[in-house]
Design an enzyme around this catalytic site. Structure first.
Site, PDB file in Angstrom:
ATOM      1  N   GLY A 277       0.782  -1.230   0.000  1.00 40.86           N
ATOM      2  CA  GLY A 277       0.000   0.000   0.000  1.00 40.86           C
ATOM      3  C   GLY A 277       0.813   1.278   0.000  1.00 40.86           C
ATOM      4  N   GLU A 319       4.590  -6.302   1.184  1.00 37.21           N
ATOM      5  CA  GLU A 319       4.065  -6.676  -0.136  1.00 37.21           C
ATOM      6  C   GLU A 319       3.791  -5.446  -1.012  1.00 37.21           C
ATOM      7  OE1 GLU A 319       1.585 -10.527   1.582  1.00 37.21           O
ATOM      8  OE2 GLU A 319       0.574  -8.608   1.351  1.00 37.21           O
ATOM      9  N   PRO A 320       4.818  -4.748  -1.440  1.00 32.96           N
ATOM     10  CA  PRO A 320       4.571  -3.589  -2.298  1.00 32.96           C
ATOM     11  C   PRO A 320       4.149  -4.022  -3.707  1.00 32.96           C
ATOM     12  CG  PRO A 320       6.929  -3.953  -2.062  1.00 32.96           C
ATOM     13  CD  PRO A 320       6.245  -4.968  -1.188  1.00 32.96           C
ATOM     14  N   ARG A 322       1.920  -1.492  -6.225  1.00 30.71           N
ATOM     15  CA  ARG A 322       1.872  -0.235  -6.962  1.00 30.71           C
ATOM     16  C   ARG A 322       3.205   0.511  -6.974  1.00 30.71           C
ATOM     17  NH1 ARG A 322      -2.796   2.942  -6.676  1.00 30.71           N
ATOM     18  NH2 ARG A 322      -3.379   1.517  -5.010  1.00 30.71           N
ATOM     19  N   ARG A 363      -9.485   3.503 -12.958  1.00 29.42           N
ATOM     20  CA  ARG A 363      -9.297   4.061 -11.613  1.00 29.42           C
ATOM     21  C   ARG A 363      -9.937   5.444 -11.412  1.00 29.42           C
ATOM     22  NH1 ARG A 363      -4.873   5.160  -9.747  1.00 29.42           N
ATOM     23  NH2 ARG A 363      -5.304   4.655  -7.589  1.00 29.42           N
ATOM     24  N   TYR A 367     -12.736   5.298  -8.494  1.00 26.45           N
ATOM     25  CA  TYR A 367     -12.608   5.978  -7.206  1.00 26.45           C
ATOM     26  C   TYR A 367     -11.929   7.342  -7.286  1.00 26.45           C
ATOM     27  CZ  TYR A 367      -9.081   2.168  -7.273  1.00 26.45           C
ATOM     28  OH  TYR A 367      -8.159   1.227  -7.645  1.00 26.45           O
ATOM     29  N   CYS A 394     -18.974   5.357 -23.571  1.00 26.60           N
ATOM     30  CA  CYS A 394     -20.289   5.975 -23.454  1.00 26.60           C
ATOM     31  C   CYS A 394     -20.668   6.247 -22.005  1.00 26.60           C
ATOM     32  CB  CYS A 394     -21.326   5.090 -24.118  1.00 26.60           C
ATOM     33  SG  CYS A 394     -20.973   4.883 -25.858  1.00 26.60           S
ATOM     34  N   GLU A 395     -19.848   7.005 -21.331  1.00 21.01           N
ATOM     35  CA  GLU A 395     -20.087   7.415 -19.948  1.00 21.01           C
ATOM     36  C   GLU A 395     -19.456   8.797 -19.811  1.00 21.01           C
ATOM     37  OE1 GLU A 395     -21.158   5.588 -17.083  1.00 21.01           O
ATOM     38  OE2 GLU A 395     -21.634   3.817 -18.285  1.00 21.01           O
TER      39      GLU A 395
HETATM   40  C1  LIG Z   1      -3.353  -5.035  -2.881  1.00 22.85           C
HETATM   41  C2  LIG Z   1      -2.522  -5.677  -1.849  1.00 22.85           C
HETATM   42  C3  LIG Z   1      -1.170  -5.390  -1.796  1.00 22.85           C
HETATM   43  C4  LIG Z   1      -0.488  -4.379  -2.683  1.00 22.85           C
HETATM   44  O1  LIG Z   1      -1.002  -3.100  -2.540  1.00 22.85           O
HETATM   45  P1  LIG Z   1      -0.273  -1.866  -3.300  1.00 22.85           P
HETATM   46  O2  LIG Z   1      -1.128  -0.710  -2.984  1.00 22.85           O
HETATM   47  O3  LIG Z   1      -0.280  -2.210  -4.749  1.00 22.85           O
HETATM   48  O4  LIG Z   1       1.099  -1.804  -2.747  1.00 22.85           O
HETATM   49  C5  LIG Z   1      -0.411  -6.056  -0.854  1.00 22.85           C
HETATM   50  N1  LIG Z   1      -0.973  -6.963  -0.019  1.00 22.85           N
HETATM   51  C6  LIG Z   1      -2.300  -7.256  -0.057  1.00 22.85           C
HETATM   52  C7  LIG Z   1      -2.851  -8.250   0.873  1.00 22.85           C
HETATM   53  C8  LIG Z   1      -3.111  -6.622  -0.960  1.00 22.85           C
HETATM   54  O5  LIG Z   1      -4.416  -6.898  -0.995  1.00 22.85           O
END
Ligand SMILES: *Cc1c(COP(=O)(O)O)cnc(C)c1O
Length: 466
Positions: A277, A319-320, A322, A363, A367, A394-395
């Protein structure tokens, strides 16, 4: 007088309908720092180059829209996490951009791969990623997905419900395996962009609550099951996060639970996963934390909590997604029409329609995500004009870039590049209006190659049984 004043102020607002954060650039051709992948530059004639390849070449060879992935940049970001988080395990969240090459790049740079479906797992396995370095999460994995993960020998399955504990135990018995698992908890922290909310409960589908005690019960059950090898707690608090305040709360609560289980059972779990995240720059508003700084802060937070709880530090992972794939990618579009729209109060907004839209980047519509854009096929001598880049669907919500200063001479046939399009663009692409999902082109060292080809109408019609 009062009336005049009010009218005047409305008029002043209307003349500049740009959001406050968006500055009119001195040079409309300038590339904003931190927004583009590291090999992007304007060539001698003003056209964008990435990985040493002129974007006009890609447009001519494979057409538009197209996603372009800067391999050098992707690898450098993966490596930066691996280096900064030495002693941790780093998993690339493949859902952000899932392709065989991307999984391979991540693995080659020393990362594991985090997947959340059988499809993504299959891609990672096809890429040759060592199954022991793959994690599978998700709130409703099918029996087939669990079975694939177990037989492939993935390093961890992240359990998301009580029902799933029983399912995995049964599958473990069937296959005669001990299954390494983690338990996804909700730490009562929700982090999005510039703010986080810490609450006791969370009204969402993921994980088991620490606050209600369910997470502890799930952990005890997993620890008691001989079919399971309980690795630890898994927490993921949100996305596009720019500071560690939310992580601090999550670490306190997850390590508190970790210590509580150790006290109750006399056994300390070996691991703790803090999820992903980490935010990236889409516009001038965003100030991401570099991995080294992030690692320093998270290490300090974890050490502090371990000392306070008098426990030894578990093996940590993140867990990166994005923040590796996002900035490495751009989307390339061709301009089809340019339209001047008069707003209430007499201001104008320039609508630039391109040949993609919410089918290749949902995206903004989904959101309200914001992006930036630049003219990509030439240097312009024009003046900055507040523009909105929209798609062909068409939006009326089919917006790609809500507000950006683009040159006032943008014309049909021009190319527009949207940076930071490497994550959750191709991954979320869809066929609305029978759009064909664009190709992903990798560039490096002056060469380009196709990672994922463009979908064809035959691909789509092949699904339609008439
Ligand atoms: C989506 C997600 C990520 C990656 O999130 P990013 O915003 O892409 O870094 C990591 N772990 C879990 C469990 C997720 O659902």
């Amino acid at each position: 007088m009062t009336h005049m004043h009010v009218a005047g102020s409305i008029h002043a607002d209307a003349v500049t309908p740009a959001p406050k954060w968006l500055r009119e650039p001195d040079d409309v051709n300038a590339l904003m720092p931190g927004l583009w992948s590291q090999t992007v530059e304007r060539g001698a004639d003003g056209a964008l180059r990435v990985g040493g390849v002129d974007v006009r070449t890609i447009a001519a060879e494979v057409g538009t829209p197209a996603y372009i992935m800067d391999e050098v940049d992707f690898r450098a970001r993966a490596r930066a996490y691996a280096t900064a988080f030495a002693g941790w395990e780093v998993y690339y969240a493949a859902k952000s951009f899932c392709s065989i090459a991307a999984c391979r790049w991540a693995a080659e740079e020393g990362l594991g791969v985090d997947v959340c479906s059988g499809g993504e797992l299959t891609v990672a396995l096809r890429a040759g990623v060592n199954p022991a370095t793959i994690g599978l999460h998700g709130n409703n994995k099918t029996i087939e997905e669990l079975e694939l993960a177990i037989t492939a020998g993935v390093g961890r399955i992240v359990i998301d419900s009580f029902i799933e504990i029983d399912r995995i135990i049964e599958l473990a018995r069937t296959h005669g395996r001990t299954v390494p698992v983690m338990v996804r908890v909700t730490a009562g922290v929700e982090a999005h962009t510039h703010e986080y909310i810490a609450t006791a409960h969370e009204d969402q589908k993921f994980g088991l609550s620490i606050a209600t005690g369910e997470a502890l019960i799930a952990l005890e059950r997993c620890q008691a099951a001989p079919e399971l090898d309980l690795r630890g707690i898994h927490s993921h608090i949100g996305s596009q996060i720019f500071d560690t305040a939310g992580f601090e709360v999550a670490v306190r609560r997850t390590l508190g639970l970790h210590a509580e289980l150790a006290r109750a059972t006399g056994q300390q779990m070996p691991e703790l996963d803090l999820g992903g995240g980490f935010g990236i720059r889409y516009t001038a508003q965003d100030q991401p934390i570099p991995p080294a700084e992030l690692a320093a802060q998270l290490n300090e937070i974890v050490d502090h909590e371990c000392r306070a709880l008098e426990i030894t530090r578990p093996g940590l992972s993140i867990e990166p997604g994005r923040s590796i794939s996002g900035p490495a990618g751009m989307a390339l579009y061709e301009v089809g029409t340019v339209k001047d729209v008069t707003l209430d109060g007499g201001a104008h907004r320039c609508y630039i329609s391109v040949d993609g839209g919410m089918s290749d980047n949902i995206r903004p519509a989904l959101y309200g995500a914001e992006y930036s854009a630049t003219l990509a096929d030439r240097r312009s001598a024009g003046l900055p004009r507040l523009s909105r880049v929209v798609g062909k669907h068409c939006e009326s919500g089919d917006i790609l870039v809500r507000d950006e200063f683009l040159p006032d001479d943008v014309t049909p046939g021009d190319l527009i590049a949207v940076p930071a399009s490497g994550a959750y663009s191709r991954a979320m692409a869809n066929n609305y209006n029978h759009a064909l999902r664009p190709p992903v082109i990798a560039v490096a060292d002056g060469k380009w190659r196709t990672l994922i080809r463009r979908e064809t109408l035959e691909d789509l019609l092949g699904l339609d049984q008439g």
